[in-house]
Design an enzyme around this catalytic site. Structure first.
Site, PDB file in Angstrom:
ATOM      1  N   LYS A 113     -24.315 -39.414 -21.985  1.00 33.87           N
ATOM      2  CA  LYS A 113     -25.770 -39.200 -21.845  1.00 33.87           C
ATOM      3  C   LYS A 113     -26.507 -39.697 -22.528  1.00 33.87           C
ATOM      4  O   LYS A 113     -27.755 -40.030 -22.271  1.00 33.87           O
ATOM      5  CB  LYS A 113     -25.770 -37.617 -21.947  1.00 33.87           C
ATOM      6  CG  LYS A 113     -25.251 -36.576 -20.904  1.00 33.87           C
ATOM      7  CD  LYS A 113     -25.706 -35.310 -21.011  1.00 33.87           C
ATOM      8  CE  LYS A 113     -25.305 -34.276 -19.940  1.00 33.87           C
ATOM      9  NZ  LYS A 113     -25.619 -33.186 -19.735  1.00 33.87           N
ATOM     10  N   LYS A 195     -18.186 -38.310 -12.047  1.00 31.48           N
ATOM     11  CA  LYS A 195     -18.272 -36.914 -11.809  1.00 31.48           C
ATOM     12  C   LYS A 195     -19.674 -36.538 -10.996  1.00 31.48           C
ATOM     13  O   LYS A 195     -20.859 -37.143 -11.312  1.00 31.48           O
ATOM     14  CB  LYS A 195     -18.533 -36.176 -13.003  1.00 31.48           C
ATOM     15  CG  LYS A 195     -18.241 -34.744 -13.102  1.00 31.48           C
ATOM     16  CD  LYS A 195     -18.650 -34.000 -14.563  1.00 31.48           C
ATOM     17  CE  LYS A 195     -19.954 -33.996 -15.086  1.00 31.48           C
ATOM     18  NZ  LYS A 195     -20.449 -32.711 -15.224  1.00 31.48           N
ATOM     19  N   LYS A 198     -25.593 -32.342 -11.824  1.00 28.21           N
ATOM     20  CA  LYS A 198     -26.780 -31.874 -11.191  1.00 28.21           C
ATOM     21  C   LYS A 198     -27.756 -32.683 -11.775  1.00 28.21           C
ATOM     22  O   LYS A 198     -29.143 -32.520 -11.010  1.00 28.21           O
ATOM     23  CB  LYS A 198     -27.004 -30.554 -11.460  1.00 28.21           C
ATOM     24  CG  LYS A 198     -27.016 -29.841 -12.924  1.00 28.21           C
ATOM     25  CD  LYS A 198     -27.285 -28.250 -12.951  1.00 28.21           C
ATOM     26  CE  LYS A 198     -26.080 -27.743 -13.633  1.00 28.21           C
ATOM     27  NZ  LYS A 198     -25.691 -28.069 -15.011  1.00 28.21           N
TER      28      LYS A 198
HETATM   29  N1  AQP Z   1     -18.286 -32.367 -10.965  1.00 21.51           N
HETATM   30  C1  AQP Z   1     -17.528 -31.190 -11.438  1.00 21.51           C
HETATM   31  N2  AQP Z   1     -16.723 -30.583 -10.914  1.00 21.51           N
HETATM   32  C2  AQP Z   1     -16.111 -29.451 -11.342  1.00 21.51           C
HETATM   33  N3  AQP Z   1     -16.658 -28.694 -12.399  1.00 21.51           N
HETATM   34  C3  AQP Z   1     -17.963 -29.240 -12.855  1.00 21.51           C
HETATM   35  N4  AQP Z   1     -18.751 -28.715 -13.849  1.00 21.51           N
HETATM   36  C4  AQP Z   1     -19.760 -29.423 -14.061  1.00 21.51           C
HETATM   37  N5  AQP Z   1     -19.475 -30.548 -13.012  1.00 21.51           N
HETATM   38  C5  AQP Z   1     -18.417 -30.308 -12.319  1.00 21.51           C
HETATM   39  C6  AQP Z   1     -18.514 -27.383 -14.517  1.00 21.51           C
HETATM   40  O1  AQP Z   1     -19.667 -26.547 -14.296  1.00 21.51           O
HETATM   41  C7  AQP Z   1     -19.882 -25.780 -15.320  1.00 21.51           C
HETATM   42  C8  AQP Z   1     -21.235 -25.892 -15.994  1.00 21.51           C
HETATM   43  O2  AQP Z   1     -21.488 -27.166 -16.460  1.00 21.51           O
HETATM   44  P1  AQP Z   1     -22.863 -27.315 -17.225  1.00 21.51           P
HETATM   45  O3  AQP Z   1     -23.907 -27.088 -16.447  1.00 21.51           O
HETATM   46  O4  AQP Z   1     -22.786 -26.456 -18.600  1.00 21.51           O
HETATM   47  O5  AQP Z   1     -22.846 -28.877 -17.808  1.00 21.51           O
HETATM   48  P2  AQP Z   1     -22.221 -30.053 -17.207  1.00 21.51           P
HETATM   49  O6  AQP Z   1     -20.697 -29.762 -17.316  1.00 21.51           O
HETATM   50  O7  AQP Z   1     -22.735 -31.071 -18.029  1.00 21.51           O
HETATM   51  O8  AQP Z   1     -22.595 -30.074 -15.460  1.00 21.51           O
HETATM   52  P3  AQP Z   1     -23.621 -31.027 -14.845  1.00 21.51           P
HETATM   53  O9  AQP Z   1     -23.521 -30.479 -13.409  1.00 21.51           O
HETATM   54  O10 AQP Z   1     -22.961 -32.429 -15.018  1.00 21.51           O
HETATM   55  O11 AQP Z   1     -25.022 -30.596 -15.655  1.00 21.51           O
HETATM   56  P4  AQP Z   1     -25.805 -31.941 -16.281  1.00 21.51           P
HETATM   57  O12 AQP Z   1     -26.081 -32.916 -15.222  1.00 21.51           O
HETATM   58  O13 AQP Z   1     -27.178 -31.129 -16.800  1.00 21.51           O
HETATM   59  O14 AQP Z   1     -25.089 -32.493 -17.391  1.00 21.51           O
HETATM   60  C9  AQP Z   1     -19.090 -26.172 -16.652  1.00 21.51           C
HETATM   61  O15 AQP Z   1     -17.608 -25.395 -16.472  1.00 21.51           O
HETATM   62  C10 AQP Z   1     -18.404 -27.577 -16.275  1.00 21.51           C
HETATM   63  O16 AQP Z   1     -17.219 -27.957 -16.207  1.00 21.51           O
END
Ligand code: AQP
Length: 331
Positions: A113, A195, A198
Site C-alpha cells: 500500500k 489479489k 475493493k
Molecule cells: N481477494 C480476497 N479474497 C478473499 N478474501 C479477501 N479479503 C480481502 N480481499 C480478499 C478478506 O476480506 C476481509 C476484509 O478485508 P478488509 O476490508 O479489512 O481489508 P483488505 O484485506 O485490505 O481488503 P481489500 O478489499 O483489499 O480492501 P482495501 O482495498 O481497502 O485494502 C478480510 O478478512 C480479508 O482477508
C-alpha cells in the site's frame, strides 16, 4: 468461544471480501459453542489512506446493510462501527507501545500500500496492524475468520498478545485465525496474480456486490485468462482460469476436480457464461435485501445495540489492561 472480525469501509465490498470473509461469518454464526460473535465496520482502519468524507459515511452504512443482506443475524452477531467504541483506539495505542517498528515494516500489506500513496504515507498505514491486534485482543476472541491476506497481521496479533502476557502477566487470549479452505484469496479479474481489492483503481479488476448485474456478468466474461483453451486448475500457468474455477467452486459448493471434469470439453466462453450466471444468481438476492434495508431505521437499531454491547465488553477489558500496566489510578 468468542469470534470477531471486521471489514474496512474503503469502498464497496467485493466478491473477494464476500467469499473470503462474509460468507464464512454467515456459516459460523450457527455454530453451537459460540458465546459472542462480533462483526464490525473497521472505519478507523479505512482512514489509514485518504478517504472522502461523504463517501466514507456512505460506505459505512452500505457495509452494515451488506452484512445484513448477506444473512448476518443480529440476534446471533453483534454488529457495530469501530469508531463508536473508543476502546479500540485506546488499546491500539497501548499495543503500538509494545510493538516494534521493524516488525511493522515487514508487513506485506504495508509494503504494497505504501507504494500506492501519492500524497505521502501516513503513520497509521504502518501502525494499522497494532490497531487490528487491539480489535481482536480487546474481546478475548478465540477465533478470527479472515481471508488469507490478513494471516500475517494475525500472526503479529498473536506475537503481541504473547509479548504482553509475558511482560505484564496473563492478560490476553491468543487468537487462532480461521481461514477458509476455498476462497481465501480471490484474485483480480484483470491481473489474476494480484489479489482482488475493493480499493483497486481499476473497477474491472473486481466485482462489487453492488455492481449492476449486467456489469457483473460483463466483468466476468472479459476476465483475463490465457490462450491455452483448457479449463484446468493451474495457479502458476493459468491464474485467470484457476481464479474463475475457485469462484465457481465456492459459489456452487462443487469441488474443483468435479468442475474440471464437467468443463473438460467446453470452451472458455461457455465456462465464463456459467461463472457469470452463478455469481449473478448469488448476488441478486443480496442486492434485493440490501435495497430494502439501506434506508431503513433498522440499521440504526442494530448498530445502537451492537455499539452498547461492544462498549460494555471493551471497557471492562481496557480497565484490566490499564491496571496491568499501571496507567492512571487503580480502577
Ligand atoms: N481477494 C480476497 N479474497 C478473499 N478474501 C479477501 N479479503 C480481502 N480481499 C480478499 C478478506 O476480506 C476481509 C476484509 O478485508 P478488509 O476490508 O479489512 O481489508 P483488505 O484485506 O485490505 O481488503 P481489500 O478489499 O483489499 O480492501 P482495501 O482495498 O481497502 O485494502 C478480510 O478478512 C480479508 O482477508
Amino acid at each position: 468461544m468468542r469470534i470477531i472480525s471486521g471489514i474496512q469501509p474503503s469502498g464497496n465490498i467485493t466478491l473477494g471480501n464476500y467469499l473470503g470473509a462474509v460468507k464464512n461469518f454467515v456459516k459460523l454464526q450457527d455454530k453451537e459453542d459460540i458465546t459472542d460473535f462480533l462483526v464490525f465496520v473497521a472505519d478507523l482502519h479505512a482512514i489509514t489512506v485518504p478517504q472522502d468524507k461523504a463517501e466514507l459515511r456512505k460506505n459505512i452504512k452500505s457495509l452494515v446493510s451488506i452484512y445484513l443482506a448477506c444473512g448476518l443475524n443480529p440476534e446471533k452477531v453483534k454488529i457495530f462501527i469501530q469508531s463508536e467504541v473508543p476502546a479500540h483506539a485506546q488499546i491500539g495505542w497501548v499495543l503500538q507501545c509494545n510493538g516494534y517498528i521493524g516488525e511493522l515494516e515487514r508487513m506485506t500489506q504495508y509494503k504494497d500500500k505504501k507504494e500506492r500513496q501519492v500524497a505521502g504515507v501516513s503513520v497509521g498505514l504502518l501502525t494499522y496492524p497494532s490497531l487490528m491486534a487491539g480489535d481482536i485482543l480487546l474481546y478475548d476472541a478465540d477465533m478470527v475468520p479472515t481471508g488469507l491476506d490478513q494471516k500475517q497481521h494475525l500472526e503479529l496479533t498473536r506475537d503481541l498478545a504473547e509479548r504482553f502476557n509475558n511482560k505484564y502477566g496473563e492478560t490476553f487470549v491468543v487468537p487462532t485465525p480461521f481461514i477458509p479452505e476455498a476462497g481465501a484469496k480471490i484474485m483480480s479479474l484483470t491481473e489474476p496474480t494480484k489479489k482482488m481489492s475493493k480499493s483497486d483503481p481499476n473497477p474491472k479488476a473486481y466485482i462489487s456486490l453492488l455492481d449492476d448485474i449486467n456489469v457483473i456478468k460483463k466483468k466476468i466474461k472479459s476476465a483475463v485468462t490465457d490462450s491455452d483453451g483448457t479449463i484446468k486448475y493451474d495457479i502458476d500457468n493459468k491464474p485467470g482460469i484457476s481464479n474463475l474455477l475457485t469462484i465457481l467452486s465456492c459459489i456452487t459448493n462443487t469441488s474443483i476436480k468435479d468442475l474440471e471434469a464437467k468443463y473438460k470439453d467446453s470452451n472458455y466462453a461457455t465456462f465464463k457464461e456459467d461463472v457469470a450466471n452463478a455469481v449473478a444468481n448469488e448476488i441478486m438476492p443480496i442486492q434485493e435485501k440490501y435495497n430494502e434495508l439501506i434506508n431503513s431505521k433498522y440499521l440504526d437499531e442494530v448498530l445502537d445495540q451492537g455499539r452498547d454491547y461492544a462498549n460494555y465488553l471493551a471497557n471492562k477489558k481496557l480497565n484490566k489492561i490499564y491496571n496491568k500496566i499501571g496507567l492512571g489510578r487503580k480502577r
